[in-house]
Design a protein around this motif. Sequence first.
Motif, PDB file in Angstrom:
ATOM      1  N   ARG A 159       2.989  23.694   2.139  1.00  0.00           N
ATOM      2  CA  ARG A 159       3.984  22.727   1.668  1.00  0.00           C
ATOM      3  C   ARG A 159       5.404  23.233   1.905  1.00  0.00           C
ATOM      4  N   SER A 160       5.612  24.534   1.739  1.00  0.00           N
ATOM      5  CA  SER A 160       6.953  25.102   1.921  1.00  0.00           C
ATOM      6  C   SER A 160       7.433  24.918   3.365  1.00  0.00           C
ATOM      7  N   GLU A 161       6.527  25.048   4.335  1.00  0.00           N
ATOM      8  CA  GLU A 161       6.883  24.851   5.740  1.00  0.00           C
ATOM      9  C   GLU A 161       7.248  23.390   6.006  1.00  0.00           C
ATOM     10  N   ILE A 162       6.454  22.492   5.429  1.00  0.00           N
ATOM     11  CA  ILE A 162       6.713  21.052   5.614  1.00  0.00           C
ATOM     12  C   ILE A 162       8.089  20.690   5.076  1.00  0.00           C
ATOM     13  N   VAL A 163       8.369  21.138   3.854  1.00  0.00           N
ATOM     14  CA  VAL A 163       9.652  20.823   3.217  1.00  0.00           C
ATOM     15  C   VAL A 163      10.813  21.408   4.025  1.00  0.00           C
ATOM     16  N   GLU A 164      10.639  22.635   4.520  1.00  0.00           N
ATOM     17  CA  GLU A 164      11.694  23.282   5.315  1.00  0.00           C
ATOM     18  C   GLU A 164      12.017  22.458   6.564  1.00  0.00           C
ATOM     19  N   LEU A 165      10.985  22.006   7.267  1.00  0.00           N
ATOM     20  CA  LEU A 165      11.194  21.238   8.497  1.00  0.00           C
ATOM     21  C   LEU A 165      11.757  19.846   8.217  1.00  0.00           C
ATOM     22  N   LEU A 166      11.332  19.239   7.125  1.00  0.00           N
ATOM     23  CA  LEU A 166      11.867  17.923   6.754  1.00  0.00           C
ATOM     24  C   LEU A 166      13.347  18.018   6.402  1.00  0.00           C
ATOM     25  N   ARG A 167      13.704  19.051   5.661  1.00  0.00           N
ATOM     26  CA  ARG A 167      15.111  19.248   5.282  1.00  0.00           C
ATOM     27  C   ARG A 167      15.962  19.585   6.496  1.00  0.00           C
ATOM     28  N   HIS A 168      15.386  20.363   7.404  1.00  0.00           N
ATOM     29  CA  HIS A 168      16.116  20.757   8.610  1.00  0.00           C
ATOM     30  C   HIS A 168      16.486  19.546   9.459  1.00  0.00           C
ATOM     31  N   THR A 169      15.664  18.489   9.378  1.00  0.00           N
ATOM     32  CA  THR A 169      15.918  17.277  10.167  1.00  0.00           C
ATOM     33  C   THR A 169      16.397  16.112   9.299  1.00  0.00           C
ATOM     34  N   ASP A 170      16.727  16.399   8.039  1.00  0.00           N
ATOM     35  CA  ASP A 170      17.327  15.411   7.118  1.00  0.00           C
ATOM     36  C   ASP A 170      16.457  14.187   6.867  1.00  0.00           C
ATOM     37  N   ILE A 171      15.143  14.363   6.772  1.00  0.00           N
ATOM     38  CA  ILE A 171      14.297  13.212   6.436  1.00  0.00           C
ATOM     39  C   ILE A 171      13.430  13.495   5.201  1.00  0.00           C
ATOM     40  N   ASP A 172      13.739  14.558   4.463  1.00  0.00           N
ATOM     41  CA  ASP A 172      12.939  14.907   3.287  1.00  0.00           C
ATOM     42  C   ASP A 172      13.027  13.862   2.177  1.00  0.00           C
ATOM     43  N   SER A 173      14.153  13.150   2.087  1.00  0.00           N
ATOM     44  CA  SER A 173      14.346  12.187   1.001  1.00  0.00           C
ATOM     45  C   SER A 173      13.494  10.924   1.150  1.00  0.00           C
ATOM     46  N   PRO A 229       0.836  -1.206   0.000  1.00  0.00           N
ATOM     47  CA  PRO A 229       0.000   0.000   0.000  1.00  0.00           C
ATOM     48  C   PRO A 229       0.867   1.252   0.000  1.00  0.00           C
ATOM     49  N   ALA A 230       0.288   2.358  -0.411  1.00  0.00           N
ATOM     50  CA  ALA A 230       0.937   3.648  -0.178  1.00  0.00           C
ATOM     51  C   ALA A 230       0.810   3.941   1.314  1.00  0.00           C
ATOM     52  N   VAL A 231       1.851   4.503   1.907  1.00  0.00           N
ATOM     53  CA  VAL A 231       1.817   4.846   3.331  1.00  0.00           C
ATOM     54  C   VAL A 231       1.855   6.373   3.436  1.00  0.00           C
ATOM     55  N   ILE A 232       0.755   6.945   3.894  1.00  0.00           N
ATOM     56  CA  ILE A 232       0.625   8.405   3.966  1.00  0.00           C
ATOM     57  C   ILE A 232       0.537   8.840   5.428  1.00  0.00           C
ATOM     58  N   PHE A 233       1.259   9.898   5.751  1.00  0.00           N
ATOM     59  CA  PHE A 233       1.273  10.459   7.102  1.00  0.00           C
ATOM     60  C   PHE A 233       0.623  11.837   7.093  1.00  0.00           C
ATOM     61  N   SER A 234      -0.042  12.196   8.196  1.00  0.00           N
ATOM     62  CA  SER A 234      -0.286  13.615   8.429  1.00  0.00           C
ATOM     63  C   SER A 234       1.048  14.142   8.973  1.00  0.00           C
ATOM     64  N   PHE A 235       1.177  15.430   9.184  1.00  0.00           N
ATOM     65  CA  PHE A 235       2.486  15.972   9.546  1.00  0.00           C
ATOM     66  C   PHE A 235       2.643  16.202  11.050  1.00  0.00           C
ATOM     67  N   ASP A 236       1.881  17.152  11.577  1.00  0.00           N
ATOM     68  CA  ASP A 236       1.978  17.482  13.004  1.00  0.00           C
ATOM     69  C   ASP A 236       1.483  16.323  13.863  1.00  0.00           C
ATOM     70  N   GLY A 237       2.359  15.828  14.731  1.00  0.00           N
ATOM     71  CA  GLY A 237       1.957  14.756  15.643  1.00  0.00           C
ATOM     72  C   GLY A 237       2.083  13.368  15.066  1.00  0.00           C
ATOM     73  N   ALA A 238       2.390  13.261  13.774  1.00  0.00           N
ATOM     74  CA  ALA A 238       2.575  11.941  13.161  1.00  0.00           C
ATOM     75  C   ALA A 238       3.990  11.785  12.600  1.00  0.00           C
ATOM     76  N   VAL A 239       4.507  12.857  11.979  1.00  0.00           N
ATOM     77  CA  VAL A 239       5.903  12.864  11.512  1.00  0.00           C
ATOM     78  C   VAL A 239       6.750  13.719  12.453  1.00  0.00           C
ATOM     79  N   MET A 240       6.248  14.890  12.808  1.00  0.00           N
ATOM     80  CA  MET A 240       6.996  15.814  13.659  1.00  0.00           C
ATOM     81  C   MET A 240       6.284  16.066  14.990  1.00  0.00           C
ATOM     82  N   GLU A 241       7.076  16.178  16.032  1.00  0.00           N
ATOM     83  CA  GLU A 241       6.577  16.581  17.343  1.00  0.00           C
ATOM     84  C   GLU A 241       6.556  18.103  17.374  1.00  0.00           C
ATOM     85  N   THR A 242       5.386  18.674  17.101  1.00  0.00           N
ATOM     86  CA  THR A 242       5.279  20.124  16.947  1.00  0.00           C
ATOM     87  C   THR A 242       4.521  20.813  18.074  1.00  0.00           C
ATOM     88  N   GLU A 243       3.947  20.045  18.984  1.00  0.00           N
ATOM     89  CA  GLU A 243       3.059  20.636  20.000  1.00  0.00           C
ATOM     90  C   GLU A 243       3.724  21.725  20.848  1.00  0.00           C
TER      91      GLU A 243
END
Length: 318
Positions: free
Chosen positions: A128-142, A21-35
Motif C-alpha cells: 500500500r505504501s508503494e501505491i500511495v507514493e506513486l499516486l501522490r507523485h502523479t497527483d491522483i491520490d485524491s 456501483p463502486a469502481v475498483i481498479f487493479s494498479f499495475d496496467g490499469a491505473v499506472m503504466e508500470t511495465e
Amino acid sequence: MSKEKKEDKQLRKMEKKAPRPAVIFSFDGAVMETEPAMAATYRHVFAVFGTGREMTPENFQEIIRGNTADILAKYLPKADTAQALEEFSSYQSRHLIDLIQPMHGVTDLLVWLKDNGYKTGIVSARKRSEIVELLRHTDIDSYFDVIIGSAGHLDERSDALLKCCHLMDAKSCVFITDSASNIMAGVADGCFTIGIVSHPSRTIDLQEAGAGFLTKDYKEIRKLLEGEPLWLAYSLNYDEETLKALKKKAKQAKKERKEAKEAAKRMLDDHYEIKEDLPEKKEQPVKASAEKKPAEKTEPKPKKKAAPASKTKKTKTA
C-alpha cells in the motif's frame, strides 16, 4: 403513447435511479503504466543477486504479470526473497519513479467518476505504501476512497475486493484490470469485470477468464457507465454477516434521511405558522413635519448715498 415507448420510458427512469456501483481498479496496467519500470527493475535485481537468469521474450510476460514475491522466489532460489523484494522496491523508488505514469486516459476517467459521485478504490498485490507514493507523485491520490495493498494470490485478491466493496458500502461493483487472474477473482466475487487490453496478446486470456467487457480506451468505460447499468445483473458474494451489516446500515441511513426530511418540513411549517400568527403591522401615519414658515420678506435696506466730496478752494499761486 404506445406500450413499447411507455415501457422504455419506465426502464430509462429505473436506470437513472439505479444505485451507482463502486469502481475498483487493479494498479499495475490499469491505473499506472508500470511495465517498462518493472522490466528494468527485475533486470537490476537479477544482476545484483547474480542469478544468471535473464528476461527473454518467452518468460517476459510471466515475469511482468506475475506476483513479484513469487517471481523473485522462482528466479532467485538461493537469495533471501525478503531482501530481494526490498531491493526491488528501493531501486524502483529511487531510480524509476518518474518512469511510472498514469495510463493514457485514466486521469480523465477518474475526474469524471469523482464529479459524478462514484466511489473508487484500488486492490493490488503491491504494498500500500508503494501505491500511495506513486499516486501522490502523479497527483491522483485524491481520486481514490479506499486503497488495499498486498493482495497477492487469488484468494487474497478475492477477499480484498469484497473488503474494498464493504468499506465503500457497495451493493454492486465494476472491477477494472488488465490481468486475467484479477478478472477471475472479480467474477468469483460477483463483480462486473472490465478487461484493459494493454497488449493484443492478452485479449484471449482476458476473454477466457470471463471479462464482461474488453477495451483499450478509457473513454469506452465512461460510455459504458453512462449507458445501461449492466452491473445490476451481478450480485456481490458477501457472507451472511456482511450482508446483514450492510442491510442494517442501509436501513439506518434511510431512516436518518427520512427523519432529516421530516425535520426540514416541520421547520418550514413552523416558519409559515409563525408568520401567519404575527399581528399585521398597521401603517403608522407619517407625522407631518413642522411646516416651515415662509421667510418674511425683508425689504432691502436703501443704500446710503456716498457723501459728496468736499469742494476745496483752488489757491492761486503767486
